[in-house]
Enzyme design. Sequence first.
Site, PDB file in Angstrom:
ATOM      1  N   CYS A  87       0.854  -1.184   0.000  1.00 30.61           N
ATOM      2  CA  CYS A  87       0.000   0.000   0.000  1.00 30.61           C
ATOM      3  C   CYS A  87       0.890   1.234   0.000  1.00 30.61           C
ATOM      4  O   CYS A  87       1.889   1.308   0.705  1.00 30.61           O
ATOM      5  CB  CYS A  87      -0.966  -0.018   1.184  1.00 30.61           C
ATOM      6  SG  CYS A  87      -0.580   1.122   2.500  1.00 30.61           S
ATOM      7  N   GLU A  88       0.517   2.190  -0.858  1.00 32.11           N
ATOM      8  CA  GLU A  88       1.391   3.351  -1.026  1.00 32.11           C
ATOM      9  C   GLU A  88       1.257   4.357   0.110  1.00 32.11           C
ATOM     10  O   GLU A  88       2.026   5.295   0.202  1.00 32.11           O
ATOM     11  CB  GLU A  88       1.123   4.031  -2.374  1.00 32.11           C
ATOM     12  CG  GLU A  88      -0.230   4.706  -2.495  1.00 32.11           C
ATOM     13  CD  GLU A  88      -0.433   5.278  -3.898  1.00 32.11           C
ATOM     14  OE1 GLU A  88       0.299   4.903  -4.816  1.00 32.11           O
ATOM     15  OE2 GLU A  88      -1.350   6.111  -4.049  1.00 32.11           O
ATOM     16  N   HIS A  89       0.273   4.184   0.973  1.00 30.49           N
ATOM     17  CA  HIS A  89       0.110   5.128   2.077  1.00 30.49           C
ATOM     18  C   HIS A  89       0.977   4.782   3.268  1.00 30.49           C
ATOM     19  O   HIS A  89       1.405   5.667   4.008  1.00 30.49           O
ATOM     20  CB  HIS A  89      -1.366   5.197   2.505  1.00 30.49           C
ATOM     21  CG  HIS A  89      -2.276   5.618   1.396  1.00 30.49           C
ATOM     22  ND1 HIS A  89      -3.489   5.031   1.149  1.00 30.49           N
ATOM     23  CD2 HIS A  89      -2.109   6.575   0.449  1.00 30.49           C
ATOM     24  CE1 HIS A  89      -4.048   5.605   0.089  1.00 30.49           C
ATOM     25  NE2 HIS A  89      -3.232   6.547  -0.346  1.00 30.49           N
ATOM     26  N   HIS A  90       1.236   3.503   3.483  1.00 25.10           N
ATOM     27  CA  HIS A  90       2.003   3.073   4.660  1.00 25.10           C
ATOM     28  C   HIS A  90       3.218   2.213   4.315  1.00 25.10           C
ATOM     29  O   HIS A  90       3.968   1.830   5.201  1.00 25.10           O
ATOM     30  CB  HIS A  90       1.097   2.289   5.612  1.00 25.10           C
ATOM     31  CG  HIS A  90      -0.132   3.046   6.032  1.00 25.10           C
ATOM     32  ND1 HIS A  90      -1.339   2.929   5.389  1.00 25.10           N
ATOM     33  CD2 HIS A  90      -0.314   3.959   7.024  1.00 25.10           C
ATOM     34  CE1 HIS A  90      -2.233   3.724   5.969  1.00 25.10           C
ATOM     35  NE2 HIS A  90      -1.633   4.371   6.954  1.00 25.10           N
ATOM     36  N   GLN A 128      -5.451  -0.508  -3.871  1.00 27.39           N
ATOM     37  CA  GLN A 128      -6.181  -1.627  -4.484  1.00 27.39           C
ATOM     38  C   GLN A 128      -7.093  -1.161  -5.619  1.00 27.39           C
ATOM     39  O   GLN A 128      -7.248  -1.841  -6.635  1.00 27.39           O
ATOM     40  CB  GLN A 128      -6.986  -2.360  -3.398  1.00 27.39           C
ATOM     41  CG  GLN A 128      -7.646  -3.629  -3.909  1.00 27.39           C
ATOM     42  CD  GLN A 128      -8.400  -4.361  -2.811  1.00 27.39           C
ATOM     43  OE1 GLN A 128      -8.014  -4.311  -1.635  1.00 27.39           O
ATOM     44  NE2 GLN A 128      -9.467  -5.034  -3.175  1.00 27.39           N
ATOM     45  N   HIS A 156      -5.420  -5.898   4.144  1.00 29.71           N
ATOM     46  CA  HIS A 156      -4.406  -4.839   4.211  1.00 29.71           C
ATOM     47  C   HIS A 156      -3.746  -4.818   5.581  1.00 29.71           C
ATOM     48  O   HIS A 156      -4.417  -4.607   6.596  1.00 29.71           O
ATOM     49  CB  HIS A 156      -5.068  -3.481   3.920  1.00 29.71           C
ATOM     50  CG  HIS A 156      -5.528  -3.354   2.497  1.00 29.71           C
ATOM     51  ND1 HIS A 156      -4.944  -2.491   1.601  1.00 29.71           N
ATOM     52  CD2 HIS A 156      -6.503  -4.007   1.809  1.00 29.71           C
ATOM     53  CE1 HIS A 156      -5.545  -2.598   0.419  1.00 29.71           C
ATOM     54  NE2 HIS A 156      -6.491  -3.511   0.528  1.00 29.71           N
ATOM     55  N   CYS A 158      -1.972  -2.608   6.832  1.00 29.00           N
ATOM     56  CA  CYS A 158      -2.080  -1.302   7.492  1.00 29.00           C
ATOM     57  C   CYS A 158      -3.381  -1.190   8.286  1.00 29.00           C
ATOM     58  O   CYS A 158      -3.475  -0.405   9.226  1.00 29.00           O
ATOM     59  CB  CYS A 158      -1.923  -0.157   6.494  1.00 29.00           C
ATOM     60  SG  CYS A 158      -3.148  -0.125   5.190  1.00 29.00           S
TER      61      CYS A 158
HETATM   62 ZN   LIG Z   1      -2.176   1.540   3.956  1.00 34.71          ZN
END
Ligand SMILES: [Zn+2]
Length: 195
Positions: A87-90, A128, A156, A158
Amino acid sequence: MAYKSFEEYNMKVTDDVKTRYKNIIEDLGEDTTRDGLIKTPERAAKAMQFLTQGYDQDPVEILTAAMFKESYNEMVIVKDIELYSLCEHHILPFFGKVHIAYIPNGYIVGLSKLPRIVDVFARRLQVQERLTEQILDCINDTLKPQGVAVVIEASHMCMMMRGVQKQNSITTTSGFRGQFEKIETRNEFLKLIGK
Ligand SMILES: [Zn+2]
């Protein structure tokens, strides 16, 4: 030995990322000189290059290399394709299954190529939703089928390990083009993948 498997890493990138990982591990309060951690920055740098190798791969090239003229025009389904992405956020993993279907329009594609293009897009920093669209558009634009459908079910880390700590939730995304925009075709596909 006839078969040799090896991984190649860019030395400059490995060195740069290694140095940064060393700083991060120290910033987090660890001692990078202790035995178990001495080689960790380098291993992590190589692991991250492996997990983001999709940036250097061309999914269109993979599909066009295995397209064959064929008059078959029923639904082709490849289900339960293993998915591992970040995931590109975490920068934490998300993983699950991808189900792909298409209805040929003069051409079919080698079945092993569908899991390969999943990997190409999954081995990048992702969300996703975008991953679903990219797989869908790539097949639609390259193979130009009568229709294409993609469903992704993923967990996920995260969400599971941090934040809301919802450990059993699964996120489902889907996309449909062409014939699959018709409700009966879409339902047939969903039934065949057990949804
Ligand atoms: Zn994430």
